[in-house]
Design a protein around this motif. Structure first.
Motif, short mmCIF file in Angstrom:
data_model
loop_
_atom_site.label_atom_id
_atom_site.label_comp_id
_atom_site.label_asym_id
_atom_site.label_seq_id
_atom_site.Cartn_x
_atom_site.Cartn_y
_atom_site.Cartn_z
N LYS A 1 26.60 -1.34 36.38
CA LYS A 1 27.62 -1.20 37.24
C LYS A 1 29.03 -1.36 36.73
CE LYS A 1 28.22 -6.30 37.87
NZ LYS A 1 28.11 -7.48 38.60
N LYS A 2 29.99 -1.02 37.62
CA LYS A 2 31.51 -0.93 37.14
C LYS A 2 31.82 -2.09 37.06
CE LYS A 2 31.65 3.54 39.52
NZ LYS A 2 30.96 3.21 40.73
N ASN A 3 32.24 -2.58 35.84
CA ASN A 3 32.46 -4.20 35.58
C ASN A 3 33.12 -4.39 34.23
OD1 ASN A 3 31.85 -6.77 36.38
ND2 ASN A 3 30.31 -7.08 34.90
N ILE A 4 34.15 -5.17 34.55
CA ILE A 4 34.92 -5.52 33.30
C ILE A 4 34.66 -6.92 33.08
CG2 ILE A 4 37.56 -5.74 32.62
CD1 ILE A 4 37.81 -3.15 34.09
N LEU A 5 34.46 -7.37 32.06
CA LEU A 5 34.19 -8.86 31.35
C LEU A 5 35.51 -9.34 30.75
CD1 LEU A 5 30.77 -7.96 29.78
CD2 LEU A 5 31.18 -9.06 32.00
N LEU A 6 35.98 -10.20 31.26
CA LEU A 6 37.36 -10.93 30.83
C LEU A 6 37.01 -11.80 30.16
CD1 LEU A 6 39.10 -10.98 34.44
CD2 LEU A 6 39.35 -9.10 32.54
N ILE A 7 37.97 -12.17 28.90
CA ILE A 7 37.63 -13.01 27.97
C ILE A 7 38.86 -13.84 27.51
CG2 ILE A 7 35.73 -12.14 26.57
CD1 ILE A 7 37.96 -11.34 24.29
N ASP A 8 39.19 -14.94 27.08
CA ASP A 8 40.36 -15.63 26.66
C ASP A 8 40.40 -15.91 25.26
OD1 ASP A 8 39.02 -18.15 26.17
OD2 ASP A 8 39.30 -18.59 28.34
N LYS A 9 41.39 -16.56 24.78
CA LYS A 9 41.52 -16.95 23.23
C LYS A 9 40.46 -17.60 22.80
CE LYS A 9 46.03 -17.80 21.49
NZ LYS A 9 47.47 -18.38 21.81
N GLU A 10 39.50 -18.33 23.38
CA GLU A 10 38.70 -19.17 22.98
C GLU A 10 37.23 -18.61 23.20
OE1 GLU A 10 39.77 -21.97 22.07
OE2 GLU A 10 41.87 -21.67 22.73
N THR A 11 36.96 -17.52 23.64
CA THR A 11 35.52 -17.10 23.97
C THR A 11 35.03 -16.84 22.92
OG1 THR A 11 36.71 -15.97 26.02
CG2 THR A 11 34.67 -15.37 25.10
N PHE A 12 35.67 -16.05 21.83
CA PHE A 12 34.80 -15.96 20.34
C PHE A 12 35.45 -16.77 19.26
CE2 PHE A 12 34.17 -12.13 22.96
CZ PHE A 12 32.49 -11.93 22.85
N SER A 13 34.36 -17.15 18.63
CA SER A 13 34.82 -17.98 17.19
C SER A 13 35.42 -16.89 16.26
CB SER A 13 33.55 -18.55 16.57
OG SER A 13 32.94 -17.41 15.92
N ASN A 14 36.28 -17.66 15.52
CA ASN A 14 36.82 -16.81 14.39
C ASN A 14 36.17 -16.43 13.40
OD1 ASN A 14 39.25 -16.09 12.92
ND2 ASN A 14 39.61 -17.80 12.10
N CYS A 15 36.17 -15.12 12.77
CA CYS A 15 35.27 -14.68 11.63
C CYS A 15 36.40 -13.75 10.73
CB CYS A 15 34.62 -13.56 12.27
SG CYS A 15 33.49 -12.92 11.08
#
Ligand SMILES: Cc1ncc(C[n+]2csc(CCOP(=O)(O)OP(=O)(O)O)c2C)c(N)n1
Length: 360
Positions: free
Chosen positions: A149-163
């Motif tokens: 489906k035509k979809n956009i997944l929104l994230i913020d500063k906290e969604t992914f851990s630092n690496c």
């Protein structure tokens, strides 16, 4: 928060084949994890979000499972691809987009409009959106669903851990002067050039110019990534002597500005300096992977006058600029290698909004 490293490994288990990326600092952890694991999922750094989506479409049409990773400002760049290719032909792939916010009075005014209107923009493309959850298993399901489906997944500063990026992927620029040293010298050289308009591109270039090159007729552009050269062409066509300081990632985003400008060498005076630090410094230092490009050849074949070789020292920089400042017309392109600087403060909001952005 999702563990970036584990997430990449899970994406690999789910047959994700490619990550097509224009960096944002919010997704830095995920991007670094992908670069560290590029034997699992191929990392494709893209010059623009439009390019990322077109490549993703081609991959999907060929049976692959790509993911596009961008920031909200980049959704405007991908509008044509989404509305006139992906949408009518039903080509689906997940787009992970960091939603940049804005606080009144902040100097990041480039994010002000979409901080409020992003969802409307997405809907106007015929797409839906959802926030990517912080739980790995749910997030994976959201990614997998976005292939149908035509979809956009929104994230913020906290969604992914630092690496942290593995050492093997970091660049060594210690042989070259820092951009701040070139800018200090430039500031001295242009003191006698009273009518010169100086444009700094989005990212760290403008921030450094703001600290180092105060007092001249400068415009420190935040946002409109890739547009510095063309903005400069506008001012030059209006009769201004124009100098533009660009970055290696921003230079390629709308490369057509170079070819368009190339037509006007007899009419205008423009100096374009590409400050090449081989990385996207402002979004976390991701390698631009552009060593295959000969910027001087590219400029020359587009109608620009270039130096014979790449500039790697302050004395060469000074010599070349002094020669150019004696000219009245022409397009002059300098490719300057520079080392990384520490972070400089952003131009203040009032500096951007109230002053210095009329070239009159
Ligand atoms: C359309 C768009 N996509 C992405 C960004 C995020 N962004 C801001 S600066 C930047 C990288 C700039 O790198 P470069 O031109 O090499 O300059 P440096 O920061 O290294 O000096 C990116 C990707 C943006 N501002 N706009």
């Amino acid at each position: 928060m999702i563990n970036s490293n584990k997430f990449i490994k899970e994406l690999f288990k789910n047959q994700i084949s490619h990550l097509l990326v224009v960096p944002c600092s919010f997704s830095k952890g995920l991007i670094n994890a992908c670069i560290n694991n590029s034997d699992l999922i191929e990392y494709i750094p893209c010059a623009s979000e439009a390019i990322a989506c077109s490549i993703a479409s081609g991959l999907v049409m060929s049976g692959k499972k790509p993911i596009v990773i961008v920031q909200s400002s980049g959704l405007t760049n991908m509008g044509s691809c989404l509305t006139s290719l992906s949408n009518p032909y039903n080509i689906f792939f997940p787009i992970i987009c960091s939603w940049r916010t804005y606080k009144e009075g902040d100097s990041e005014i480039q994010h002000k409009h979409l901080a409020i209107n992003l969802c409307e923009l997405i809907n106007s493309y015929g797409y839906e959106y959802e926030k990517l959850t912080n739980k790995m298993s749910d997030a994976l399901q959201q990614v997998n669903r976005s292939f149908s489906k035509k979809n956009i997944l929104l994230i913020d500063k906290e969604t992914f851990s630092n690496c942290d990026l593995d050492k093997i992927h970091s660049v060594n620029l210690s042989f070259f002067p820092k951009r701040s040293s070139y800018l200090s010298l430039l500031n001295k050289l242009i003191k006698s050039e009273k009518k010169l308009v100086c444009i700094g591109t989005t990212g760290n270039t403008s921030r450094e110019m703001y600290s180092i090159m105060e007092g001249n007729a400068n415009f420190y552009m935040t946002g409109n990534m890739g547009g510095a050269l063309s903005l400069g062409l506008g001012s030059a066509l209006a009769g201004k002597k124009t100098l533009i300081c660009g970055g290696d990632a921003e230079f390629v985003m709308h490369l057509g500005g170079l070819t368009t400008t190339g037509r006007y060498g007899e009419k205008v005076f423009i100096i374009y300096i590409i400050f090449d630090n081989e990385v996207n410094k402002s979004t976390g230092g991701q390698n631009t992977y552009q060593k295959h490009i000969n910027y001087l050849d590219l400029a020359k074949s587009s109608g620009w006058t270039t130096t014979r070789s790449v500039i790697k020292s302050l004395p060469d920089f000074e010599t070349e600029l002094k020669k150019i400042f004696k000219k009245i017309k022409g397009l002059y392109f300098l490719h300057v290698k520079c080392n990384l600087d520490n972070d400089y403060p952003r131009p203040t909001a009032s500096e951007i909004i109230n002053s210095k952005y009329s070239f009159k």
